[in-house]
Design an enzyme around this catalytic site. Sequence first.
Site, PDB file in Angstrom:
ATOM      1  N   GLU A  26       0.858  -1.195   0.000  1.00  0.00           N
ATOM      2  CA  GLU A  26       0.000   0.000   0.000  1.00  0.00           C
ATOM      3  C   GLU A  26       0.890   1.240   0.000  1.00  0.00           C
ATOM      4  OE1 GLU A  26      -2.969   0.066   3.089  1.00  0.00           O
ATOM      5  OE2 GLU A  26      -3.681   2.066   2.512  1.00  0.00           O
ATOM      6  N   ASN A 171     -12.077  -0.802  -1.076  1.00  0.00           N
ATOM      7  CA  ASN A 171     -11.451  -1.343   0.131  1.00  0.00           C
ATOM      8  C   ASN A 171     -12.273  -0.973   1.361  1.00  0.00           C
ATOM      9  OD1 ASN A 171      -8.997  -2.344   1.715  1.00  0.00           O
ATOM     10  ND2 ASN A 171      -9.230  -0.276   2.531  1.00  0.00           N
ATOM     11  N   GLU A 172     -12.580  -1.953   2.193  1.00  0.00           N
ATOM     12  CA  GLU A 172     -13.223  -1.739   3.503  1.00  0.00           C
ATOM     13  C   GLU A 172     -14.291  -0.649   3.457  1.00  0.00           C
ATOM     14  OE1 GLU A 172     -10.198  -1.312   6.564  1.00  0.00           O
ATOM     15  OE2 GLU A 172      -9.692  -3.431   6.415  1.00  0.00           O
ATOM     16  N   TYR A 243      -7.039  -8.763  11.707  1.00  0.00           N
ATOM     17  CA  TYR A 243      -5.733  -8.626  12.375  1.00  0.00           C
ATOM     18  C   TYR A 243      -5.897  -9.039  13.829  1.00  0.00           C
ATOM     19  CZ  TYR A 243      -4.568  -5.652   8.353  1.00  0.00           C
ATOM     20  OH  TYR A 243      -4.348  -5.163   7.077  1.00  0.00           O
ATOM     21  N   GLU A 291      -6.541  -9.237   3.556  1.00  0.00           N
ATOM     22  CA  GLU A 291      -5.701  -8.600   4.583  1.00  0.00           C
ATOM     23  C   GLU A 291      -5.726  -9.480   5.814  1.00  0.00           C
ATOM     24  OE1 GLU A 291      -6.067  -4.435   5.555  1.00  0.00           O
ATOM     25  OE2 GLU A 291      -6.629  -3.935   3.488  1.00  0.00           O
ATOM     26  N   GLN A 348       1.345  -6.321   5.612  1.00  0.00           N
ATOM     27  CA  GLN A 348       1.686  -6.019   4.246  1.00  0.00           C
ATOM     28  C   GLN A 348       3.044  -6.646   3.955  1.00  0.00           C
ATOM     29  OE1 GLN A 348       0.991  -1.817   3.385  1.00  0.00           O
ATOM     30  NE2 GLN A 348      -1.076  -1.902   4.215  1.00  0.00           N
TER      31      GLN A 348
HETATM   32  O1  AHR Z   1      -3.165  -2.793   6.164  1.00  0.00           O
HETATM   33  C1  AHR Z   1      -3.379  -1.606   6.857  1.00  0.00           C
HETATM   34  C2  AHR Z   1      -4.801  -1.077   6.727  1.00  0.00           C
HETATM   35  O2  AHR Z   1      -5.668  -1.959   7.381  1.00  0.00           O
HETATM   36  C3  AHR Z   1      -5.361  -1.014   5.329  1.00  0.00           C
HETATM   37  O3  AHR Z   1      -5.058   0.182   4.681  1.00  0.00           O
HETATM   38  C4  AHR Z   1      -6.842  -1.077   5.567  1.00  0.00           C
HETATM   39  O4  AHR Z   1      -7.512  -1.670   4.500  1.00  0.00           O
HETATM   40  C5  AHR Z   1      -6.966  -1.866   6.860  1.00  0.00           C
HETATM   41  O5  AHR Z   1      -7.783  -1.229   7.761  1.00  0.00           O
END
Ligand code: AHR
Length: 497
Positions: A26, A171-172, A243, A291, A348
Amino acid sequence: KKAKMIVEKDFKVSEVDKRIYGSFVEHLGRCVYGGIYEPGHPEADENGFRKDVAQLVRELNVPLVRYPGGNFVSGYNWEDGVGPKENRPRRLELAWRTIETNEIGTNEFADWAKLVGAEVNMAVNLGTRGVDAARNLVEYCNHPSGTYYSDLRISHGYKEPHKIKTWCLGNEMDGPWQIGAKTATEYGRLANEAAKVMKLVDPSIELVACGSSSRTMPTFADWEATVLDHTYHNVEYISLHQYYGNRSNDIANYLASSLEMDDFIKSVISIADYIKSKKRSKKTINLSFDEWNVWYHSNDADRKIEPWSIAPPQLEDIYNFEDALLVGSMLITLLKNADRVKIACMAQLVNVIAPIMTENGGPAWKQTIFYPFMHTSTFGRGVVLNPIVSSPKYDSKDFTDVPVLDTTAVYNEENEELTIFAVNRDLEDTLLLEADIRNFDGYRVLEHIVLENDDLKQVNTATNQAVAPHTGGDAKNDNGHVTASLPKLSWNVIRLK
Ligand code: AHR
């Protein structure tokens, strides 16, 4: 303690789609600038790409890289990043509150992907933009020639189309933090129209619709159902993002987080299949877990970063040994679900919550999480098998019946290799693994790789690879009966041929 597994050649989950070993770059922090690209660095090539970083990416065997965001893409004008560099605008980058110089854009990234042997998974902006910008970008990237945008690409020095196959529809878009966030209905309508028109430009592309930003979002499940209701006929995948972090320093509970990941995957499969039933469709929507990782170490530091600088050190998590164990389990979870998870991107790749770190002007080095990713991506190609496992179990704060042994097996028919991946989650004891590999006649142990460390909080640095695997594991095969000691809290790769 003892655990058993039966590995049978004919009990197949699915062929592994190599794209589950994808990653993500990113325009964020030092991922692009100071990460993959640093002109003037002693390791920079003629295009400014760091050769040392490219070499580590090749070691990771990454076949697909999502780009250019992430939150970044929802405010991005792709036109800013193409054409003569001296004409490219500097912009306020509102997702991460930095300055974007646009030195790197679509064409440079396609060059870099080629350099590391990966395909691009391109995201379009459905935050501030929509159908028009998306269709123009597909034409710019994929149409051979003879039209405005394909000829524009050619005039920028790229005669051959980039032939980008996989595209993310924003995205999101469910996240209140997202630039141009939308309700599920607003997004579903827009994503469907964008998908339809992008496929009119190039019918060979595959599309990923945005699922929830995490399983904890209040709109989770309804979001997926509504979005798929609108987009079902025009997309191939629905995305998942997740995450984890060991915020309460509870290792037993932290290592069990992969059970939640598994649950998340199963839930999204059921939602996708519910819409399939509702539509009486023959088409199956697969999953793009685009992600996933551990992300929490850098949260406090990030709050102190002043806005409007270029490539500040954002989201620079320094991973420890316990993070590598969870990452190993997350990879095992993706493999176990390989029949439906066809794309996954570790988020990432460089510096930003990443397996590879760099110092500006200095060396590039491997974080602890580099190793389980490299092992699965290298040896986890072929067919995922469905072993019958019996393992001791434990309960933790949020989970019950957590198997101490987390494992899966992959059979690579081409190389006639069988690989067992295993995490021993036990805090105190070695686990004795007995694997019955019945119809793998004559196979011998090639190596037993182990990642272990006495200190769960041990990290790597540019000068000290304190957490690194060794090949001194004791696995052996006696007539189809494999035995191996899996040290307490360890990641193991047992390779047989
Ligand atoms: O990977 C970091 C961020 O996490 C990304 O930009 C976003 O899509 C997510 O919230």
